[in-house]
Write a protein that holds these residues in place. Structure first.
Motif, PDB file in Angstrom:
ATOM      1  N   TRP A 304     -10.237   1.503  19.388  1.00  0.00           N
ATOM      2  CA  TRP A 304      -9.113   0.646  19.006  1.00  0.00           C
ATOM      3  C   TRP A 304      -8.976   0.599  17.497  1.00  0.00           C
ATOM      4  O   TRP A 304      -9.924   0.880  16.759  1.00  0.00           O
ATOM      5  N   SER A 305      -7.817   0.221  17.066  1.00  0.00           N
ATOM      6  CA  SER A 305      -7.551   0.118  15.649  1.00  0.00           C
ATOM      7  C   SER A 305      -6.446  -0.913  15.423  1.00  0.00           C
ATOM      8  O   SER A 305      -5.459  -0.936  16.154  1.00  0.00           O
ATOM      9  N   VAL A 306      -6.649  -1.775  14.433  1.00  0.00           N
ATOM     10  CA  VAL A 306      -5.606  -2.693  13.985  1.00  0.00           C
ATOM     11  C   VAL A 306      -5.366  -2.373  12.518  1.00  0.00           C
ATOM     12  O   VAL A 306      -6.313  -2.344  11.729  1.00  0.00           O
ATOM     13  N   SER A 307      -4.126  -2.078  12.149  1.00  0.00           N
ATOM     14  CA  SER A 307      -3.848  -1.579  10.810  1.00  0.00           C
ATOM     15  C   SER A 307      -2.587  -2.205  10.246  1.00  0.00           C
ATOM     16  O   SER A 307      -1.689  -2.585  11.002  1.00  0.00           O
ATOM     17  N   GLY A 308      -2.530  -2.281   8.929  1.00  0.00           N
ATOM     18  CA  GLY A 308      -1.280  -2.610   8.283  1.00  0.00           C
ATOM     19  C   GLY A 308      -0.323  -1.434   8.414  1.00  0.00           C
ATOM     20  O   GLY A 308      -0.754  -0.278   8.517  1.00  0.00           O
ATOM     21  N   TRP A 309       0.965  -1.730   8.427  1.00  0.00           N
ATOM     22  CA  TRP A 309       1.962  -0.647   8.532  1.00  0.00           C
ATOM     23  C   TRP A 309       3.136  -0.975   7.633  1.00  0.00           C
ATOM     24  O   TRP A 309       3.680  -2.077   7.677  1.00  0.00           O
ATOM     25  N   TYR A 313       5.080   3.788   3.301  1.00  0.00           N
ATOM     26  CA  TYR A 313       3.907   4.659   3.433  1.00  0.00           C
ATOM     27  C   TYR A 313       4.125   5.680   4.548  1.00  0.00           C
ATOM     28  O   TYR A 313       3.737   6.847   4.433  1.00  0.00           O
TER      29      TYR A 313
ATOM     30  N   MET B 302      -0.983  -3.624   2.372  1.00  0.00           N
ATOM     31  CA  MET B 302      -0.528  -3.163   3.684  1.00  0.00           C
ATOM     32  C   MET B 302      -1.253  -1.891   4.129  1.00  0.00           C
ATOM     33  O   MET B 302      -1.095  -1.448   5.257  1.00  0.00           O
ATOM     34  N   ALA B 303      -2.013  -1.286   3.209  1.00  0.00           N
ATOM     35  CA  ALA B 303      -2.652  -0.005   3.529  1.00  0.00           C
ATOM     36  C   ALA B 303      -4.104  -0.243   3.931  1.00  0.00           C
ATOM     37  O   ALA B 303      -5.019  -0.012   3.159  1.00  0.00           O
ATOM     38  N   TRP B 304      -4.300  -0.735   5.145  1.00  0.00           N
ATOM     39  CA  TRP B 304      -5.650  -1.048   5.607  1.00  0.00           C
ATOM     40  C   TRP B 304      -5.741  -0.826   7.105  1.00  0.00           C
ATOM     41  O   TRP B 304      -4.742  -0.808   7.817  1.00  0.00           O
ATOM     42  N   SER B 305      -6.966  -0.671   7.545  1.00  0.00           N
ATOM     43  CA  SER B 305      -7.205  -0.462   8.957  1.00  0.00           C
ATOM     44  C   SER B 305      -8.600  -0.963   9.301  1.00  0.00           C
ATOM     45  O   SER B 305      -9.542  -0.726   8.553  1.00  0.00           O
ATOM     46  N   VAL B 306      -8.697  -1.685  10.405  1.00  0.00           N
ATOM     47  CA  VAL B 306      -9.999  -2.068  10.955  1.00  0.00           C
ATOM     48  C   VAL B 306     -10.052  -1.477  12.361  1.00  0.00           C
ATOM     49  O   VAL B 306      -9.140  -1.697  13.159  1.00  0.00           O
ATOM     50  N   SER B 307     -11.085  -0.688  12.641  1.00  0.00           N
ATOM     51  CA  SER B 307     -11.110   0.063  13.885  1.00  0.00           C
ATOM     52  C   SER B 307     -12.498   0.043  14.501  1.00  0.00           C
ATOM     53  O   SER B 307     -13.494  -0.081  13.788  1.00  0.00           O
TER      54      SER B 307
END
Lengths: 376, 376
Positions: A304-309, A313, B302-307
């Motif tokens: 799984w992944s939760v990310s800013g979008w 970009y 906004m350029a981040w991701s937690v996975s």
């Protein structure tokens, strides 16, 4: 304002902790050879504009100043808010991501655009005039008004990019939250047209019927007592493993991941303590809920992944050619798929009135305000 | 146990909510033509094994049964835990991801391995014997004991994969949490050898000095009053934009993103309300803290991701050839970079004693237990 000057909305947060909104008067600029001067007649207030316009100010402290024609508004920014404003302190910012208007002057190499109605993206659109590179302008088809073309970029490009993103990352269905928004309705139209299964998450029965009325097949109301089961059913039916989340705070992103995992595991034949190997992605693109996102990993597996979008970009990643294709589709379907609806058209001065700010800052689903900087 | 039978540790969670650990006696299997029979002499208890072994049982309810030679242990699984066990209810599970031992029988096509000491990954290693495909065995160099080779896969492959993952996703430095662990010490050795800047986050001054003693340059103690500043400084010095987080619950992942963003913005020349465009990634690979991950987006851009991150998925992504290269490096550096240290060696029966379980289930940083299923 004289014939040679124009008004431009400015937002300033002082280092001392005050938000100051004002209309700055400045000489109308001359376009260079490859530039045009646009008389802006329509610019939508998008959620992304609100963040820059109002910052983290406490609007209950708003005080009106100036004159009726050239008003100002000041409000206190609480200390907690100041820590989040980064480098903008004491910088007077122009506002307004996108807008449309008529080209009233054009440089030597941009004469083809003279008199044309064009849309543009680039900041500073809450302004009576704006100089832009001709190449950055999107000429609108004959018979299209500035109001019809004002929201040409942010929402249409965002909605199209969600579907494009889905294809590029090998997902085959989508989940969308705050789905009855202007953007959400657009996304429904695209998905219906392109045959992409879309799960719409809304926050009221009224919003659900808004979407069903435009043909949405899967609509889940998060206020329903059976929301989790209904969402899991919809995700199982669509195979969606990618979500775009406008809300972002609290447990919703987690619930989406949990329902995706549960939907996948309905088809599982053996137990894995790591959960399913199918990658589940939530892109958080909005902050309708400013609380932290909470991710409990108990029932989501490891994939799984939760990310800013952020649209910018994504467009940089796909490059100018792919972006141009999206733009061409938007122009072709401007009055159908990508039509926007506005709650009200307001002037620059009205945009600074506390009661108007309260209205457009509600960010109510489906509501959207249009600034006409040249409103009579 | 007779000469033709062997013992194998089994973990069962009943649908009624009881964890049952036992040693199952079974006939020693015959290897097929392309298989070997390994007498397992060393198998580490990794955190990933604990999750399967003990499940979500409440160990304060543990009850001992059986005999001294063939003990059992039962404990209650609370209702909340039952909701997280998924499909394993009423399935007797073998346990033990990796181990090493001596090949005592080999099929017709696997005779070359007879008598060799080999390491293997594949589950069910908490067992006196284990049949494996010959191709899946990693022959250890002469002079390597099973204990020295027992942890050949999980920790070394994980640590190497973190660095490999960093390179493949175009990051140039790493942050690691719970960094004084066996895995963390290995990662330090790799990074020192490969010249990769590594920021180690630990939870005590003692752990910090453990790492400094093996040459770690950047060590941040999360119990320090100046943790956030110290972490930002270390990240600014290393340019790290990728973190592997073993803890995963609470605010630590968020703090890492915030410090990365702050470190990047120290070099920023202009303000963007979307924060820096540099992508910041936290991979959550462990659950030392089972609370939800909390992500406040105020200061991360906004350029981040937690996975989620799982070794198996990463190796599948890079494919068998790249994986083989990692394995070859591990064998070559088994007694240096990839040496493991154990707190104690225990037998299968000892692994079922409540006081021993309490010891190895503490998951204390730097502590690690080794099961020798054939311990006299």
């Amino acid at each position: 304002m004289s014939d040679s000057t124009y008004l431009q909305l400015r937002s300033l947060v002082t280092a001392a902790g005050e938000l100051q909104l004002s209309l700055k008067q400045a000489p109308i600029p001359e376009p260079a050879a490859d530039e045009v001067l646009i008389r802006i007649e329509a610019a939508p207030i998008n959620p992304s504009d609100l963040a820059l316009l109002l910052g983290p100010a406490d609007l209950s402290t708003a005080r009106v100043g100036g004159t009726a024609e050239n008003p100002t508004l000041t409000a206190t920014v609480p200390p907690k808010g100041m820590s989040a404003i980064g480098g903008r302190a004491d910088q007077s910012m122009v506002v307004g991501n996108e807008g449309a208007g008529v080209v009233v002057k054009a440089g030597a190499n941009a004469q083809a655009l003279l008199g044309k109605t064009v849309a543009a993206l680039g900041g500073g659109m809450f302004s009576q005039y704006r100089v832009m590179k001709a190449a950055a302008c999107l000429p609108l088809p004959a018979g299209t008004s500035p109001a019809e073309g004002a929201s040409c970029f942010v929402n249409p490009l965002t909605a199209l990019s969600m579907v494009e993103n889905m294809r590029r990352e090998n997902h085959t269905g989508l989940v969308h939250t705050a789905a009855a928004s202007n953007l959400g309705q657009m996304l429904n139209k695209i998905c219906l047209k392109d045959g992409v299964p879309l799960v719409n998450i809304v926050r009221s029965a009224e919003q659900a019927s808004t979407l069903r009325n435009i043909g949405a097949k899967y609509v889940c109301d998060s206020t329903s007592a059976n929301f989790i089961t209904e969402l899991t059913d919809a995700i199982a039916a669509t195979g969606a493993t990618l979500a775009f989340d406008a809300i972002g705070g609290g447990k919703l992103a987690n619930q989406i991941l949990i329902c995706m995992e549960a939907a996948i595991n309905r088809k599982a034949t053996s137990y894995s303590r790591y959960g399913s190997a199918v990658h589940k992605q939530v892109y958080s693109y909005g902050v309708l809920d400013t609380r932290p996102i909470e991710i409990d990993r108990s029932n989501v597996g490891m994939a799984w992944s939760v990310s800013g979008w952020l649209l910018t970009y994504f467009l940089e990643k796909i490059g100018p050619q792919a972006t141009q294709k999206l733009r061409e589709r938007i122009v072709a379907e401007l009055k159908t798929t990508f039509a926007s609806h506005y709650t009200a058209e307001i002037s620059l001065a009205e945009a600074l009135r506390p009661e108007t700010i309260q209205a457009y800052n509600r960010r109510a689903t489906g509501e959207k305000y249009l600034i006409n900087p040249n409103k009579a």
